[in-house]
Design a protein around this motif. Sequence first.
Motif, PDB file in Angstrom:
ATOM      1  N   GLY A  57      -2.291  -5.061  14.398  1.00 19.55           N
ATOM      2  CA  GLY A  57      -3.094  -5.083  13.174  1.00 19.55           C
ATOM      3  C   GLY A  57      -3.095  -3.738  12.480  1.00 19.55           C
ATOM      4  O   GLY A  57      -2.948  -3.647  11.260  1.00 19.55           O
ATOM      5  N   GLU A  58      -3.221  -2.673  13.274  1.00 21.76           N
ATOM      6  CA  GLU A  58      -3.228  -1.317  12.699  1.00 21.76           C
ATOM      7  C   GLU A  58      -1.920  -1.020  11.999  1.00 21.76           C
ATOM      8  O   GLU A  58      -1.886  -0.482  10.903  1.00 21.76           O
ATOM      9  N   LEU A  59      -0.804  -1.394  12.655  1.00 18.19           N
ATOM     10  CA  LEU A  59       0.518  -1.161  12.066  1.00 18.19           C
ATOM     11  C   LEU A  59       0.650  -1.904  10.749  1.00 18.19           C
ATOM     12  O   LEU A  59       1.142  -1.362   9.758  1.00 18.19           O
ATOM     13  N   LYS A  60       0.176  -3.155  10.770  1.00 18.07           N
ATOM     14  CA  LYS A  60       0.271  -3.997   9.585  1.00 18.07           C
ATOM     15  C   LYS A  60      -0.560  -3.404   8.442  1.00 18.07           C
ATOM     16  O   LYS A  60      -0.092  -3.306   7.299  1.00 18.07           O
ATOM     17  N   ALA A  61      -1.758  -2.967   8.787  1.00 16.16           N
ATOM     18  CA  ALA A  61      -2.641  -2.392   7.767  1.00 16.16           C
ATOM     19  C   ALA A  61      -2.047  -1.103   7.204  1.00 16.16           C
ATOM     20  O   ALA A  61      -2.059  -0.874   6.001  1.00 16.16           O
ATOM     21  N   GLU A  62      -1.472  -0.291   8.101  1.00 10.76           N
ATOM     22  CA  GLU A  62      -0.891   0.968   7.658  1.00 10.76           C
ATOM     23  C   GLU A  62       0.261   0.719   6.680  1.00 10.76           C
ATOM     24  O   GLU A  62       0.362   1.357   5.634  1.00 10.76           O
ATOM     25  N   GLY A  63       1.126  -0.253   7.046  1.00 11.68           N
ATOM     26  CA  GLY A  63       2.240  -0.607   6.162  1.00 11.68           C
ATOM     27  C   GLY A  63       1.748  -1.102   4.823  1.00 11.68           C
ATOM     28  O   GLY A  63       2.279  -0.717   3.769  1.00 11.68           O
ATOM     29  N   ALA A  64       0.699  -1.920   4.868  1.00  9.84           N
ATOM     30  CA  ALA A  64       0.166  -2.484   3.626  1.00  9.84           C
ATOM     31  C   ALA A  64      -0.419  -1.390   2.740  1.00  9.84           C
ATOM     32  O   ALA A  64      -0.209  -1.384   1.524  1.00  9.84           O
ATOM     33  N   ILE A  65      -1.129  -0.431   3.350  1.00 11.20           N
ATOM     34  CA  ILE A  65      -1.748   0.639   2.555  1.00 11.20           C
ATOM     35  C   ILE A  65      -0.671   1.501   1.903  1.00 11.20           C
ATOM     36  O   ILE A  65      -0.765   1.864   0.731  1.00 11.20           O
ATOM     37  N   LYS A  66       0.396   1.786   2.658  1.00  6.78           N
ATOM     38  CA  LYS A  66       1.496   2.571   2.083  1.00  6.78           C
ATOM     39  C   LYS A  66       2.128   1.820   0.917  1.00  6.78           C
ATOM     40  O   LYS A  66       2.507   2.401  -0.091  1.00  6.78           O
ATOM     41  N   ARG A  67       2.231   0.496   1.078  1.00  9.55           N
ATOM     42  CA  ARG A  67       2.827  -0.330   0.032  1.00  9.55           C
ATOM     43  C   ARG A  67       1.963  -0.305  -1.240  1.00  9.55           C
ATOM     44  O   ARG A  67       2.471  -0.187  -2.355  1.00  9.55           O
ATOM     45  N   ILE A  68       0.644  -0.374  -1.047  1.00 10.39           N
ATOM     46  CA  ILE A  68      -0.257  -0.332  -2.210  1.00 10.39           C
ATOM     47  C   ILE A  68      -0.131   1.018  -2.909  1.00 10.39           C
ATOM     48  O   ILE A  68      -0.092   1.096  -4.132  1.00 10.39           O
ATOM     49  N   GLU A  69      -0.043   2.089  -2.119  1.00  6.38           N
ATOM     50  CA  GLU A  69       0.062   3.431  -2.701  1.00  6.38           C
ATOM     51  C   GLU A  69       1.318   3.536  -3.564  1.00  6.38           C
ATOM     52  O   GLU A  69       1.283   4.074  -4.666  1.00  6.38           O
ATOM     53  N   GLU A  70       2.435   2.977  -3.051  1.00  6.00           N
ATOM     54  CA  GLU A  70       3.689   3.028  -3.802  1.00  6.00           C
ATOM     55  C   GLU A  70       3.630   2.189  -5.068  1.00  6.00           C
ATOM     56  O   GLU A  70       4.212   2.542  -6.081  1.00  6.00           O
ATOM     57  N   ARG A  71       2.965   1.047  -4.982  1.00  4.93           N
ATOM     58  CA  ARG A  71       2.975   0.113  -6.115  1.00  4.93           C
ATOM     59  C   ARG A  71       1.661   0.103  -6.869  1.00  4.93           C
ATOM     60  O   ARG A  71       1.317  -0.880  -7.511  1.00  4.93           O
ATOM     61  N   SER A  72       0.923   1.206  -6.805  1.00  2.00           N
ATOM     62  CA  SER A  72      -0.435   1.219  -7.358  1.00  2.00           C
ATOM     63  C   SER A  72      -0.477   0.901  -8.849  1.00  2.00           C
ATOM     64  O   SER A  72      -1.502   0.507  -9.368  1.00  2.00           O
ATOM     65  N   HIS A  73       0.657   1.071  -9.541  1.00  2.00           N
ATOM     66  CA  HIS A  73       0.678   0.875 -11.000  1.00  2.00           C
ATOM     67  C   HIS A  73       0.872  -0.579 -11.384  1.00  2.00           C
ATOM     68  O   HIS A  73       0.703  -0.946 -12.531  1.00  2.00           O
ATOM     69  N   GLU A  74       1.250  -1.439 -10.414  1.00  2.00           N
ATOM     70  CA  GLU A  74       1.531  -2.845 -10.740  1.00  2.00           C
ATOM     71  C   GLU A  74       0.247  -3.601 -11.055  1.00  2.00           C
ATOM     72  O   GLU A  74      -0.793  -3.344 -10.461  1.00  2.00           O
ATOM     73  N   SER A  75       0.370  -4.570 -11.948  1.00  2.00           N
ATOM     74  CA  SER A  75      -0.799  -5.423 -12.178  1.00  2.00           C
ATOM     75  C   SER A  75      -0.679  -6.639 -11.265  1.00  2.00           C
ATOM     76  O   SER A  75       0.411  -7.021 -10.851  1.00  2.00           O
ATOM     77  N   GLY A  76      -1.802  -7.243 -10.941  1.00  2.00           N
ATOM     78  CA  GLY A  76      -1.811  -8.381 -10.020  1.00  2.00           C
ATOM     79  C   GLY A  76      -1.426  -7.970  -8.608  1.00  2.00           C
ATOM     80  O   GLY A  76      -0.786  -8.708  -7.876  1.00  2.00           O
ATOM     81  N   LEU A  77      -1.813  -6.751  -8.232  1.00  2.00           N
ATOM     82  CA  LEU A  77      -1.418  -6.214  -6.926  1.00  2.00           C
ATOM     83  C   LEU A  77      -2.112  -6.960  -5.785  1.00  2.00           C
ATOM     84  O   LEU A  77      -1.507  -7.214  -4.744  1.00  2.00           O
ATOM     85  N   THR A  78      -3.371  -7.331  -5.991  1.00  2.00           N
ATOM     86  CA  THR A  78      -4.096  -8.016  -4.922  1.00  2.00           C
ATOM     87  C   THR A  78      -3.398  -9.335  -4.551  1.00  2.00           C
ATOM     88  O   THR A  78      -3.231  -9.646  -3.369  1.00  2.00           O
ATOM     89  N   GLU A  79      -2.923 -10.069  -5.578  1.00  2.00           N
ATOM     90  CA  GLU A  79      -2.231 -11.345  -5.327  1.00  2.00           C
ATOM     91  C   GLU A  79      -0.919 -11.097  -4.562  1.00  2.00           C
ATOM     92  O   GLU A  79      -0.619 -11.782  -3.595  1.00  2.00           O
TER      93      GLU A  79
END
Lengths: 236, 238
Positions: B207-229
């Motif tokens: 779970g930690e690994l998955k969350a870490e990957g997801a957070i890094k992904r959000i940081e990279e794509r923070s400018h996208e709209s509809g990011l939560t979806e």
Amino acid sequence: MTYSKRLDERKNDELRPMDAKAGVIPNADGSAYFRAGKTTAYVAVYGPRELFPKFKQDPKKGLLRCHYAMMPFSGSGERIRPGTSRRAQEISMVMEQALLPVIDLSEFPNSVVDVFVQLPQTDAGTRCAAISAAAIALADAGIPMKDMISSVAVGQVDGTIVADLSYGEESYPAVVSDIPVAMTHNTKQITLLQMDGEISKEDLVKALDAAKSATEKVYDVQMKALKSKFSVENKK
Amino acid sequence: MSARHKLGGYRKMSELLKKEREIVIPGEILAQGMDFLPGENTYRENDNIYAKALGLVYVSGRVIKITSLSGPYVPMVGDRIIGKVIDITMTGWRIDTGTAYSGLLNVKDATTRFIKKGEDLSKIIAIGDYVIVMITQVTSQRLIDLAMREPGLKKITGGRIMKINSHKVPRIIGKQASMVNLLREKTGCEITVGQNGLVWVRGTPEGELKAEGAIKRIEERSHESGLTESMDAFLGGK
């Protein structure tokens, strides 16, 4: 004998091909690459961070600390001894003074912003390339700045006013002068002015006038570098 | 006397020179004329308003401001941050806030328990521990006071700490914490996001690994709209 045709066949007011990129060093808080002809500069900005040694801390504002270095293999065959030298210290100091008028560190008392410059390849105009790159890197690092600083050398080769001298022109066997200039964009205030060689009063005025349009060309490259970094992020 | 004279003669028309959300670099002129007011990261000189940082232009009413895209975290009162204990003083702990300035966590703001005079503070919180704290005061010299006596504020045990750009924190949290709640639900991890860009994740190793990957992904794509979806799809059904 007059210098009617430039060694690399540029027009008198033409700069060397320039290239710039922001955010080239991910570990740094801000970074930039700037190239003018065969001169390339990499700049990394760290901070504002805690300043050591502590006695250098200023409770009224943050400190800007530049560190300029040419790489050992960067010149024209002569090995440059790594570590600081009299020349590197001087350039580090004039860089700080060229950048400080636009940088506002009053919000960061007792801290320091470190600017590290490395030049992997040099062919005259290194302090100008370093300052132009540092301005991009500082903006990229989110440091409050009132204006941009653009820098380029102007001068005179055997009676002809030229912009952005190459090493060949600086060492041309005639009366030559090399005047590195840094200017703010909006107010055209001069923040760096040094000179090597000889020039007449009239030619100096003409050369400084040429510096205005020359720094403007550098500014365009700097602006494009900064905007493209973030607009790519916006589109991706 | 005409109305124009009452206003002080011929006044230049005010004009906004940049579009909303346009990227500007330091020194660019944002607006001309006195009808606009300089907000965050801007300044006025004579008739013009200039940019003082790299960022996006926002206009609300007459105020023009710039939201910076990079730069240091600025400590604000009320922010919840994650910090590392770097020293123990006579009266409390010194906490690294991830900025140029460290914060002080006083004993009386750290715990409700009675602490005897001369008690070894390192038994309560040791050097090297991470804590979730709230900023209670920031002075002009950037001296920071911290407190740990509210629900959710505590010494961190277990899990992992990761560092992200503090300007991306609002995207990790999402609107009404939608993003961070999604991450919690999909990874089964306990997640705390500090305003200073430090994130604490604790759960199962997967779970930690998955969350870490997801957070890094959000940081990279923070400018996208509809990011939560799109993050919902990325994290999969379970």
